[in-house]
Design an enzyme around this catalytic site. Structure first.
Site, PDB file in Angstrom:
ATOM      1  N   SER A 135      21.712 -41.026  -8.142  1.00 45.82           N
ATOM      2  CA  SER A 135      20.228 -40.239  -8.636  1.00 45.82           C
ATOM      3  C   SER A 135      20.659 -39.007  -9.546  1.00 45.82           C
ATOM      4  O   SER A 135      19.790 -39.272  -9.771  1.00 45.82           O
ATOM      5  CB  SER A 135      19.741 -40.295  -7.129  1.00 45.82           C
ATOM      6  OG  SER A 135      20.493 -39.380  -6.387  1.00 45.82           O
ATOM      7  N   GLU A 165       0.863  -1.515   0.110  1.00 45.32           N
ATOM      8  CA  GLU A 165      -0.011   0.008   0.164  1.00 45.32           C
ATOM      9  C   GLU A 165       0.500   1.238  -0.025  1.00 45.32           C
ATOM     10  O   GLU A 165       0.207   2.307  -0.547  1.00 45.32           O
ATOM     11  CB  GLU A 165      -0.824   0.058   1.428  1.00 45.32           C
ATOM     12  CG  GLU A 165      -1.633  -1.305   1.972  1.00 45.32           C
ATOM     13  CD  GLU A 165      -1.489  -2.405   2.165  1.00 45.32           C
ATOM     14  OE1 GLU A 165      -2.077  -3.474   3.061  1.00 45.32           O
ATOM     15  OE2 GLU A 165      -0.156  -2.492   1.975  1.00 45.32           O
TER      16      GLU A 165
END
Length: 387
Positions: free
Chosen positions: A173, A57
């Site tokens: 992995s 704001e």
């Protein structure tokens, strides 16, 4: 029930777009956007970029000066009413003499909740609440969880093969998924307050658990690069090697352990760059996971916690009911029966014991697929776990 016009929807939609610009930078504060409209024209915009900097704001008001008098303000979260690092936005809107404020959602922060709206109304400003509230909530699941439930929003990311495996039996992995999926993971890291992993996974992969800006695929990646989420490693026996890559990476590494007499290893880890925190142990002698989440909420203001770990800790988090959302990346490959499983969920021997999930989204990410799901809460609606 408040009726909103097509123009109201258009301007609030713009405020939500602005709020999303703080997705990677506003933590631990919420992501908030603001639009100021006068005579059917947007005259000011703002969003909250970082904690300690002006709120959305204030940024919007700064852009318009005295032209805000009589204007309508659209803001994605109730204007604050208290003085924290910055002054109250509700008071600033009063001083600017705006005529109307449209609020997407009430602030879940007990210091604010409803007070900012009352402050505006007592000043004679018309306030309308609830426009695109679900979209506003979706921007801030962690802030809402921390304020309303006193715990982070816990998101688990896992990558697996089509046969549900995460790594070869040796632990190898890299890489199961493609570059597009890995970029998505980097964005999950970038928006998170902290990344949680188990020591076994960290040892196996020697992972840094950092945000790599060059993989984000964002226009403002350089701005994101300045912030690293807190790395949290569950290490009940203080097994993390002193040479671990995460201890040399930018940002903080916090080791969560149980009461231990190994004071020497603790001091050596601290000397290597870690922070070490002792938490209560569960009946199995491991770090108590609910206590861990509580500690991170109270001491680190963690909004969104990203879990990137192996089968044991992942299964323990699921069994403890601590997962709000899963993002599962599935690669079109097969690793075979000797490869490592996705979750360790001991005790599931009957079909009645199975862990059911609610699927929220399925889509292609490069050559891989991403499923967004959440554990199904018995007797709850499908959207219970995801704000």
């Amino acid at each position: 029930m408040t009726s909103f016009s097509a123009e109201d929807h258009r301007y609030m939609s713009r405020a939500l777009v602005l709020a999303a610009r703080g997705l990677y930078t506003s933590d631990p504060n919420p992501r908030v956007g603001c639009v100021i409209v006068r005579d059917g024209e947007i005259i000011g915009e703002g969003f909250h970029r970082r904690a300690g900097e002006p709120h959305a704001e204030i940024n919007a008001l700064s852009a318009v000066g005295d032209r805000a008098q009589g204007a309508t303000v659209y803001v994605t979260l109730e204007p604050c009413s208290h003085t924290g690092r910055t002054g109250p936005c509700a008071r600033a809107l009063q001083a600017a003499q705006v005529a109307r404020v449209v609020v997407a959602m009430v602030d879940p922060n007990p210091q604010v909740s409803g007070r900012g709206i009352r402050m505006l109304e007592e000043a004679g400003i018309e306030v309308s609440v609830g426009l695109l509230a679900s979209d506003a909530r979706a921007l801030n699941p962690g802030f809402i969880a921390r304020m309303a439930s006193k715990r982070p929003f816990v998101r688990m990311k896992m990558a697996m093969s089509l046969d549900g495996r995460t790594a070869m039996g040796s632990g190898e992995s890299q890489w199961i998924t493609g570059p597009e999926a890995r970029a998505q993971v980097q964005r999950l890291r970038a928006r998170s307050s902290a990344i949680l992993s188990g020591v076994e996974s960290v040892i196996m992969d020697d992972s840094r658990l950092t945000v790599r800006a060059e993989q984000l695929g964002l226009d403002d990646a350089e701005e994101v690069a300045g912030r690293q989420p807190l790395r949290v490693i569950v290490d009940s026996q203080l097994r993390l090697p002193l040479a671990a890559a995460c201890l040399r990476a930018p940002g903080r590494t916090l080791i969560m352990t149980t009461p231990s007499h190994d004071a020497d290893k603790r001091e050596r880890l601290i000397g290597a760059g870690a922070e070490v925190q002792t938490l209560p142990a569960d009946p199995q002698g491991r770090v108590d996971l609910p206590a861990l989440l509580e500690w991170l909420t109270v001491n680190e203001e963690v909004n969104e916690l990203l879990v990137e770990t192996g089968a044991t800790l992942a299964g323990a988090m699921i069994n403890a009911g601590l997962i709000d959302e899963m993002q599962l990346f599935i690669a079109p490959t097969l690793l075979g029966g000797e490869a490592r499983p996705l979750f360790a969920l001991p005790g599931l021997t009957l079909m009645a014991d199975q862990q059911r999930l609610t699927i929220h989204d399925v889509r292609a990410v490069g050559r891989d697929w991403r499923i967004i799901a959440s554990p199904l809460v018995t007797g709850a609606s499908d959207d219970t776990k995801v704000p």
